[in-house]
Scaffold this motif. Structure first.
Motif, PDB file in Angstrom:
ATOM      1  N   ALA A 215      60.410 -18.002 -51.211  1.00  0.00           N
ATOM      2  CA  ALA A 215      60.108 -19.356 -50.725  1.00  0.00           C
ATOM      3  C   ALA A 215      61.271 -20.316 -50.942  1.00  0.00           C
ATOM      4  N   ASP A 216      62.057 -20.099 -52.006  1.00  0.00           N
ATOM      5  CA  ASP A 216      63.155 -21.024 -52.279  1.00  0.00           C
ATOM      6  C   ASP A 216      64.321 -20.868 -51.306  1.00  0.00           C
ATOM      7  N   VAL A 217      64.254 -19.881 -50.423  1.00  0.00           N
ATOM      8  CA  VAL A 217      65.297 -19.711 -49.408  1.00  0.00           C
ATOM      9  C   VAL A 217      65.147 -20.747 -48.292  1.00  0.00           C
ATOM     10  N   VAL A 218      63.949 -21.263 -48.101  1.00  0.00           N
ATOM     11  CA  VAL A 218      63.694 -22.204 -47.003  1.00  0.00           C
ATOM     12  C   VAL A 218      64.114 -23.613 -47.415  1.00  0.00           C
ATOM     13  N   GLU A 219      65.078 -24.147 -46.705  1.00  0.00           N
ATOM     14  CA  GLU A 219      65.530 -25.512 -46.975  1.00  0.00           C
ATOM     15  C   GLU A 219      64.579 -26.536 -46.379  1.00  0.00           C
ATOM     16  N   SER A 220      64.117 -26.275 -45.164  1.00  0.00           N
ATOM     17  CA  SER A 220      63.198 -27.214 -44.519  1.00  0.00           C
ATOM     18  C   SER A 220      62.494 -26.544 -43.354  1.00  0.00           C
ATOM     19  N   ILE A 221      61.335 -27.098 -43.019  1.00  0.00           N
ATOM     20  CA  ILE A 221      60.615 -26.720 -41.811  1.00  0.00           C
ATOM     21  C   ILE A 221      60.160 -28.010 -41.140  1.00  0.00           C
ATOM     22  N   ASP A 222      60.655 -28.251 -39.945  1.00  0.00           N
ATOM     23  CA  ASP A 222      60.370 -29.493 -39.231  1.00  0.00           C
ATOM     24  C   ASP A 222      59.563 -29.210 -37.971  1.00  0.00           C
ATOM     25  N   VAL A 223      58.623 -30.106 -37.675  1.00  0.00           N
ATOM     26  CA  VAL A 223      57.858 -30.023 -36.435  1.00  0.00           C
ATOM     27  C   VAL A 223      58.632 -30.753 -35.348  1.00  0.00           C
ATOM     28  N   LEU A 224      59.144 -30.005 -34.383  1.00  0.00           N
ATOM     29  CA  LEU A 224      59.931 -30.604 -33.302  1.00  0.00           C
ATOM     30  C   LEU A 224      59.064 -31.034 -32.131  1.00  0.00           C
ATOM     31  N   GLY A 225      57.910 -30.388 -31.978  1.00  0.00           N
ATOM     32  CA  GLY A 225      57.030 -30.731 -30.862  1.00  0.00           C
ATOM     33  C   GLY A 225      55.605 -30.320 -31.159  1.00  0.00           C
ATOM     34  N   ARG A 226      54.656 -31.068 -30.603  1.00  0.00           N
ATOM     35  CA  ARG A 226      53.234 -30.794 -30.808  1.00  0.00           C
ATOM     36  C   ARG A 226      52.512 -31.025 -29.479  1.00  0.00           C
ATOM     37  N   THR A 227      51.878 -29.973 -28.932  1.00  0.00           N
ATOM     38  CA  THR A 227      51.193 -30.061 -27.644  1.00  0.00           C
ATOM     39  C   THR A 227      49.793 -29.500 -27.789  1.00  0.00           C
TER      40      THR A 227
END
Length: 342
Positions: free
Chosen positions: A270-282
Motif C-alpha cells: 500500500a505504501d507504494v501508492v503516492e496518490s489516487i485521484d478521481v479524474l471523472g465521474r459519470t
C-alpha cells in the motif's frame, strides 16, 4: 512525533500550572464510548459502516481518541480542586483517501483540560489554541472558524498559515455539559476544554515533510530525519509510474471509502501508492448505450476514471510490477460485469 507531543504538553502544563494525566487504552472500544457518550445521534452519517470499522454491532476500532475521554472523566467525580490536562494519544482507524497527506490509520491526540469550576471561557480556549499553535509551528499566523461537535460548545477549527496556504491543524471547544453530566460531573461545578489534533499533520507542518508515507519509511535517509524536529532535508524521489483505470462502483462510493478498499487489497504494498485521484465521474444514466454495454453498468452505479500514481520510497518498480498492482487495485474497486485487466 513523541517529541512534538511532549513539547505541546509541556507548554500547556507550564501555562496552566495544571497536573497532567496520560490515558492509553486499547483501540478496540465500545460503540457507546466512541459515539453515544460523546453526543452523536443514532442516525449520524459517521456511524455508517462505510466510514466506521466495526468489530461487532457493539464494538469498533475507535475513529478518534476522544472515545477515551468519557470514561476518563468519571475518575474526577467526588474530587475537589482539580485542574488537570488529560493527554490521550494513539492510533485511530478511518477510511480515507489515498494521497500525500492522508493515511487510513493516523496518530491522533486529544488534549482535554478538566477543572472543578464552571468558569472555563472562550478566552481560555483561545489561550490554549495560541499555546498549541506556537509550539507546533512557532511564529505561524492562525485563525479559527466555527465548527460543530456534539461533545463541545463553541467549537472551533484551527487553521495555520503555512507556505501561503491555510491548513487545518486541530479542532477544539468547551466540553459539552451533557458529556460532563454523563460522566457524573455536575456542569454547575465542572467545566473544561477539548482539543483534538492529528499528529501526522502537525509533524508534517513542523518539519515541512511533503509526503505522509515518509513518517513510516525505513529508508535510512528518511528514518534518520524522524528523530528530531529539525527541518526536512530533500531526498531524491524515485520515478513515478502512472496508470489510469476506468471502473464501475456504487454511486455512494467516494475517495475515502475507495482508498480504504485499495489499502486493504494491496496490503504491504500500500505504501507504494503516492496518490489516487478521481479524474471523472459519470452516472449510469449519463452514459451512452454502447458505454453502458461495454462497462456493464447498472442503475445506482457510476463510472469513475481513476489516476493511480505509483512511486515507491525505497525501490523501483518494473512495468510488470506496476501492471500487477494496477490489476489488484482494479479488482478491489471495480463492481462492473465486464473486467478489463492488463
Amino acid at each position: 512525533m513523541q517529541t512534538l507531543l511532549a513539547s505541546v504538553v509541556d507548554a500547556l502544563e507550564s501555562a496552566w500550572g495544571a497536573s497532567v494525566r496520560h490515558v492509553r487504552h486499547s483501540p478496540i472500544v465500545p460503540v457507546r464510548e466512541n459515539y453515544d457518550r460523546l453526543g452523536y445521534h443514532h442516525d449520524d452519517v459517521t456511524r455508517a459502516r462505510r466510514y466506521t470499522r466495526y468489530v461487532s454491532p457493539t464494538v469498533m476500532l475507535r475513529s478518534h481518541t476522544s472515545a477515551e475521554l468519557p470514561a476518563a472523566l468519571e475518575e474526577y467525580a467526588g474530587r475537589r480542586e482539580v485542574d488537570e490536562l488529560i493527554v490521550a494519544p494513539g492510533l485511530v482507524y478511518r477510511r480515507d483517501a489515498v494521497d500525500r497527506s492522508h493515511v487510513g490509520e493516523p496518530h491522533q491526540v486529544d488534549l482535554w483540560r478538566i477543572r472543578s469550576t464552571p468558569a472555563t471561557s472562550d478566552e481560555d480556549m483561545l489561550s490554549m489554541i495560541s499555546r498549541v499553535v506556537e509550539t507546533v509551528l512557532p511564529g505561524a499566523a492562525w485563525r479559527t472558524t466555527d465548527v460543530s461537535h456534539p461533545y463541545t460548545v463553541g467549537g472551533r477549527q484551527i487553521d495555520v498559515l503555512h507556505e501561503g496556504a491555510w491548513l487545518e491543524l486541530a479542532e477544539c471547544g468547551r466540553i459539552h455539559p451533557e458529556v460532563l453530566r454523563g460522566s457524573g460531573l455536575d456542569p454547575d461545578r465542572w467545566s473544561g476544554l477539548a482539543l483534538g489534533m492529528g499528529l501526522e499533520r502537525a509533524l508534517m507542518l513542523r518539519k515541512g515533510i511533503p509526503d505522509i508515507r515518509y513518517l513510516r519509511a525505513e529508508d535510512p535517509r528518511i528514518a534518520a530525519q524522524m528523530r528530531t524536529l529539525e527541518p526536512w532535508q530533500h531526498v531524491s524521489l524515485l520515478p513515478a509510474t502512472r496508470r489510469d483505470i476506468s471502473v464501475v462502483v456504487g454511486a455512494e462510493e467516494d475517495e475515502e471509502t475507495l482508498g480504504d478498499r485499495i489499502r486493504i487489497a494491496l496490503g504491504d504494498d500500500a505504501d507504494v501508492v503516492e496518490s489516487i485521484d478521481v479524474l471523472g465521474r459519470t452516472t449510469h444514466d449519463e452514459l451512452t448505450g454502447p458505454a453502458r454495454a461495454r462497462l456493464g453498468t447498472r442503475d445506482g452505479q457510476v463510472n469513475l476514471l481513476l489516476r493511480i500514481v505509483l512511486r515507491p520510497i525505497d525501490r523501483t518498480l518494473t512495468s510488470d510490477q506496476a501492471n500487477a498492482m494496477r490489476n489488484v487495485i482494479y479488482r478491489a474497486v471495480h463492481e462492473g460485469r465486464v473486467m478489463e485487466l492488463i
